[in-house]
Design a protein around this motif. Structure first.
Motif, PDB file in Angstrom:
ATOM      1  N   HIS A  13       0.831  -1.203   0.000  1.00  0.00           N
ATOM      2  CA  HIS A  13       0.000   0.000   0.000  1.00  0.00           C
ATOM      3  C   HIS A  13       0.869   1.258   0.000  1.00  0.00           C
ATOM      4  O   HIS A  13       0.619   2.199  -0.769  1.00  0.00           O
ATOM      5  N   ASP A  14       1.888   1.278   0.846  1.00  0.00           N
ATOM      6  CA  ASP A  14       2.778   2.441   0.919  1.00  0.00           C
ATOM      7  C   ASP A  14       3.510   2.671  -0.396  1.00  0.00           C
ATOM      8  O   ASP A  14       3.659   3.803  -0.855  1.00  0.00           O
ATOM      9  N   TRP A  15       3.984   1.580  -1.022  1.00  0.00           N
ATOM     10  CA  TRP A  15       4.657   1.712  -2.313  1.00  0.00           C
ATOM     11  C   TRP A  15       3.705   2.267  -3.364  1.00  0.00           C
ATOM     12  O   TRP A  15       4.068   3.148  -4.138  1.00  0.00           O
ATOM     13  N   ALA A  16       2.475   1.751  -3.397  1.00  0.00           N
ATOM     14  CA  ALA A  16       1.486   2.225  -4.375  1.00  0.00           C
ATOM     15  C   ALA A  16       1.158   3.698  -4.131  1.00  0.00           C
ATOM     16  O   ALA A  16       1.059   4.487  -5.090  1.00  0.00           O
ATOM     17  N   ARG A  17       1.005   4.093  -2.883  1.00  0.00           N
ATOM     18  CA  ARG A  17       0.724   5.506  -2.561  1.00  0.00           C
ATOM     19  C   ARG A  17       1.877   6.414  -2.970  1.00  0.00           C
ATOM     20  O   ARG A  17       1.657   7.577  -3.293  1.00  0.00           O
ATOM     21  N   ALA A  18       3.078   5.873  -2.984  1.00  0.00           N
ATOM     22  CA  ALA A  18       4.257   6.647  -3.373  1.00  0.00           C
ATOM     23  C   ALA A  18       4.442   6.678  -4.893  1.00  0.00           C
ATOM     24  O   ALA A  18       5.412   7.241  -5.386  1.00  0.00           O
ATOM     25  N   GLY A  19       3.509   6.061  -5.634  1.00  0.00           N
ATOM     26  CA  GLY A  19       3.574   6.108  -7.086  1.00  0.00           C
ATOM     27  C   GLY A  19       4.159   4.883  -7.764  1.00  0.00           C
ATOM     28  O   GLY A  19       4.267   4.848  -8.986  1.00  0.00           O
ATOM     29  N   GLU A  20       4.541   3.877  -6.976  1.00  0.00           N
ATOM     30  CA  GLU A  20       5.086   2.645  -7.559  1.00  0.00           C
ATOM     31  C   GLU A  20       3.950   1.814  -8.168  1.00  0.00           C
ATOM     32  O   GLU A  20       2.839   1.808  -7.657  1.00  0.00           O
ATOM     33  N   GLN A  21       4.250   1.085  -9.229  1.00  0.00           N
ATOM     34  CA  GLN A  21       3.331   0.083  -9.754  1.00  0.00           C
ATOM     35  C   GLN A  21       3.650  -1.206  -9.017  1.00  0.00           C
ATOM     36  O   GLN A  21       4.792  -1.677  -9.040  1.00  0.00           O
ATOM     37  N   VAL A  22       2.632  -1.798  -8.381  1.00  0.00           N
ATOM     38  CA  VAL A  22       2.833  -2.909  -7.447  1.00  0.00           C
ATOM     39  C   VAL A  22       1.917  -4.077  -7.788  1.00  0.00           C
ATOM     40  O   VAL A  22       0.777  -3.882  -8.204  1.00  0.00           O
ATOM     41  N   ALA A  23       2.434  -5.282  -7.577  1.00  0.00           N
ATOM     42  CA  ALA A  23       1.608  -6.492  -7.634  1.00  0.00           C
ATOM     43  C   ALA A  23       1.797  -7.242  -6.324  1.00  0.00           C
ATOM     44  O   ALA A  23       2.852  -7.167  -5.684  1.00  0.00           O
ATOM     45  N   LEU A  24       0.754  -7.963  -5.949  1.00  0.00           N
ATOM     46  CA  LEU A  24       0.777  -8.751  -4.727  1.00  0.00           C
ATOM     47  C   LEU A  24       0.597 -10.220  -5.088  1.00  0.00           C
ATOM     48  O   LEU A  24      -0.310 -10.569  -5.854  1.00  0.00           O
ATOM     49  N   ALA A  25       1.462 -11.064  -4.556  1.00  0.00           N
ATOM     50  CA  ALA A  25       1.386 -12.519  -4.765  1.00  0.00           C
ATOM     51  C   ALA A  25       1.032 -13.164  -3.432  1.00  0.00           C
ATOM     52  O   ALA A  25       1.631 -12.834  -2.404  1.00  0.00           O
ATOM     53  N   THR A  26       0.059 -14.075  -3.463  1.00  0.00           N
ATOM     54  CA  THR A  26      -0.398 -14.744  -2.245  1.00  0.00           C
ATOM     55  C   THR A  26      -0.456 -16.251  -2.465  1.00  0.00           C
ATOM     56  O   THR A  26      -1.052 -16.712  -3.439  1.00  0.00           O
ATOM     57  N   VAL A  27       0.161 -17.010  -1.566  1.00  0.00           N
ATOM     58  CA  VAL A  27       0.067 -18.468  -1.619  1.00  0.00           C
ATOM     59  C   VAL A  27      -1.373 -18.825  -1.250  1.00  0.00           C
ATOM     60  O   VAL A  27      -1.854 -18.485  -0.174  1.00  0.00           O
ATOM     61  N   THR A  28      -2.065 -19.514  -2.174  1.00  0.00           N
ATOM     62  CA  THR A  28      -3.460 -19.879  -1.930  1.00  0.00           C
ATOM     63  C   THR A  28      -3.623 -21.331  -1.519  1.00  0.00           C
ATOM     64  O   THR A  28      -4.619 -21.691  -0.899  1.00  0.00           O
ATOM     65  N   GLU A  29      -2.645 -22.169  -1.886  1.00  0.00           N
ATOM     66  CA  GLU A  29      -2.771 -23.592  -1.588  1.00  0.00           C
ATOM     67  C   GLU A  29      -1.395 -24.241  -1.599  1.00  0.00           C
ATOM     68  O   GLU A  29      -0.534 -23.885  -2.406  1.00  0.00           O
ATOM     69  N   THR A  30      -1.193 -25.175  -0.700  1.00  0.00           N
ATOM     70  CA  THR A  30       0.038 -25.973  -0.699  1.00  0.00           C
ATOM     71  C   THR A  30      -0.339 -27.437  -0.526  1.00  0.00           C
ATOM     72  O   THR A  30      -1.407 -27.766  -0.014  1.00  0.00           O
ATOM     73  N   TRP A  31       0.552 -28.301  -0.963  1.00  0.00           N
ATOM     74  CA  TRP A  31       0.371 -29.730  -0.795  1.00  0.00           C
ATOM     75  C   TRP A  31       1.743 -30.335  -0.609  1.00  0.00           C
ATOM     76  O   TRP A  31       2.695 -29.969  -1.303  1.00  0.00           O
ATOM     77  N   GLY A  32       1.866 -31.260   0.307  1.00  0.00           N
ATOM     78  CA  GLY A  32       3.150 -31.915   0.540  1.00  0.00           C
ATOM     79  C   GLY A  32       4.147 -30.968   1.172  1.00  0.00           C
ATOM     80  O   GLY A  32       3.790 -30.085   1.940  1.00  0.00           O
ATOM     81  N   SER A  33       5.383 -31.139   0.825  1.00  0.00           N
ATOM     82  CA  SER A  33       6.461 -30.318   1.369  1.00  0.00           C
ATOM     83  C   SER A  33       6.441 -28.944   0.716  1.00  0.00           C
ATOM     84  O   SER A  33       6.609 -28.821  -0.492  1.00  0.00           O
ATOM     85  N   SER A  34       6.209 -27.919   1.516  1.00  0.00           N
ATOM     86  CA  SER A  34       6.169 -26.559   1.005  1.00  0.00           C
ATOM     87  C   SER A  34       6.867 -25.645   2.004  1.00  0.00           C
ATOM     88  O   SER A  34       6.583 -25.718   3.205  1.00  0.00           O
ATOM     89  N   PRO A  35       7.781 -24.792   1.534  1.00  0.00           N
ATOM     90  CA  PRO A  35       8.536 -23.963   2.466  1.00  0.00           C
ATOM     91  C   PRO A  35       7.725 -22.844   3.116  1.00  0.00           C
ATOM     92  O   PRO A  35       8.098 -22.352   4.166  1.00  0.00           O
TER      93      PRO A  35
END
Length: 107
Positions: A13-35
């Protein structure tokens, strides 16, 4: 007390307010061994800033590339990395698990 996800959201949010173009990545699902567990997040900017983690390093580069595409096109993406996915080995997800990551531009 703020959670890690809240911190990443605040940073994005702070980066976007400062004029940066930003994307957000979110882990939605894991299976087995996941860091990293579901809900883990990473913010990426066009200028090269990154905060957070979706995998502890093994797929961050591929997710950052997808984030830049989402910023460029305005379209979200659902990325799927796993043991049956050739791209998983290419980007270093050799842990035997599966991770789904939702990437979206921040408006």
């Amino acid at each position: 007390m703020t959670t890690e996800a809240e911190d990443i959201l605040t940073i994005a949010h702070d980066w976007a307010r400062a004029g940066e173009q930003v994307a957000l990545a979110t882990v939605t699902e894991t299976w087995g061994s996941s860091p990293r567990p579901a809900g883990s997040q990473m913010a990426v900017t066009v200028s090269g800033r990154m905060a957070g983690s979706v995998s502890g390093g093994c797929i961050e580069g591929a997710v950052a590339e997808a984030a830049l595409r989402s910023i460029e096109t305005g379209a979200p993406q659902l990325l799927d990395f796993g043991v049956t996915n050739e791209r998983a080995w290419e980007v270093g997800l050799a842990c035997g698990g599966k991770v789904k990551v939702f990437v979206e531009p921040v408006q």
